[in-house]
Design an enzyme around this catalytic site. Structure first.
Site, short mmCIF file in Angstrom:
data_model
loop_
_atom_site.label_atom_id
_atom_site.label_comp_id
_atom_site.label_asym_id
_atom_site.label_seq_id
_atom_site.Cartn_x
_atom_site.Cartn_y
_atom_site.Cartn_z
N TYR A 20 32.00 31.20 47.30
CA TYR A 20 31.94 29.52 47.66
C TYR A 20 31.86 28.66 46.31
CZ TYR A 20 28.94 25.39 48.91
OH TYR A 20 28.16 24.30 49.48
N SER A 77 31.42 20.21 46.05
CA SER A 77 30.03 21.02 46.30
C SER A 77 29.45 21.01 44.48
CB SER A 77 29.44 21.90 45.91
OG SER A 77 28.30 23.41 45.77
#
Length: 259
Positions: A164, A151
């Protein structure tokens, strides 16, 4: 050699076996389809049986060899059981793609142990355990490809990165450690770094037209990503063509990260 034969030899995955976690939806679905159509036998590991069956049926209809394993990758026991079941379908894998993930991002001040533990278990520990199970075997056979989908939050904090972002940053470090250990034996380990991609995992943002338009404007291409944008990069990183590419974070983000 004709150009078609050359390209086929360079990028073909004929005879390879791939395991793709999270392969029943989103980016993982597109990657699983691309690897299967490039010649690999593909085993998809995810939770929902209906989506798994539909994905495999679609691949089979296109002439691919595919199978599925239903598993919750949130515990060590289930990850290890899923790994053994996946290896039974077509044999030990040459390619491992870790795309399964959870996207739980409460404000940092509200982050609790349960969200932290769940995020780390699925996004980081499952890829680690699968790598430990399959990486040494790949190295022993002299060929392997490990691909993690990470990500933008692995590189910079935005839109409440929280646990995350930490998990994805650690996953990129895991890829480098795996590359150091196994690349001398023919196993490359890399990450694909998406921008904002219109997938179910990003439903919280993708349902907001104003925010999605703003994110599209931050790219150089002028649009947000689609799951199919990852197909070519995944085939490249799985094939002979990428033999000298390892330990790298490959951004597939329409230029978002450099704009």
């Amino acid at each position: 050699m004709t150009s078609g034969a050359y390209l086929s030899e360079l990028f073909s995955l004929d005879g390879r076996v791939a395991i793709v976690t999270g392969g029943s939806s989103g980016i993982g679905h597109s990657i699983a389809g691309a690897l299967g159509r490039a010649g690999a036998s593909v085993v998809i590991v995810a939770r929902r049986e209906a989506e798994l069956a539909a994905t495999v049926d679609g691949l089979t209809a296109d002439g691919c060899r595919a199978a599925w394993v239903s598993a919750d990758l949130g515990t060590r026991e289930s990850v290890r059981a899923a790994a053994e079941e996946a290896a039974e379908a077509f044999g030990e894998p040459n390619i491992l793609v870790n795309c399964a993930g959870v996207n739980l991002r409460p404000p940092m001040g509200e982050l609790d142990d349960e969200v932290w533990d769940t995020t780390m278990a699925v996004n980081l520990e499952a890829p680690y355990l699968l790598g430990q199970r399959f990486g040494p075997g790949m190295a022993g056979r002299g060929f392997g490809r490990i691909i993690h989908v990470t990500s933008q939050q692995a590189h910079r904090a935005f839109v409440q990165s929280g646990a995350y972002g930490v998990s994805k940053g650690a996953l990129e470090s895991l890829a480098r450690s795996q590359a150091e250990a196994w690349s001398p034996h023919g196993v490359t380990c890399n990450t694909l770094v998406p921008g904002f991609v219109m997938t179910p995992l990003n439903e919280r943002l993708s349902s907001d037209p104003e925010k999605t338009a703003a994110l599209a404007a931050r790219t150089m291409i002028g649009r947000n990503g689609l799951a199919e944008d990852f197909e070519g990069a995944a085939v490249f990183l799985s094939s002979r063509a990428s033999a000298y590419v390892t330990g790298q974070a490959i951004f597939v983000d329409g230029g978002l990260s450099v704009h």
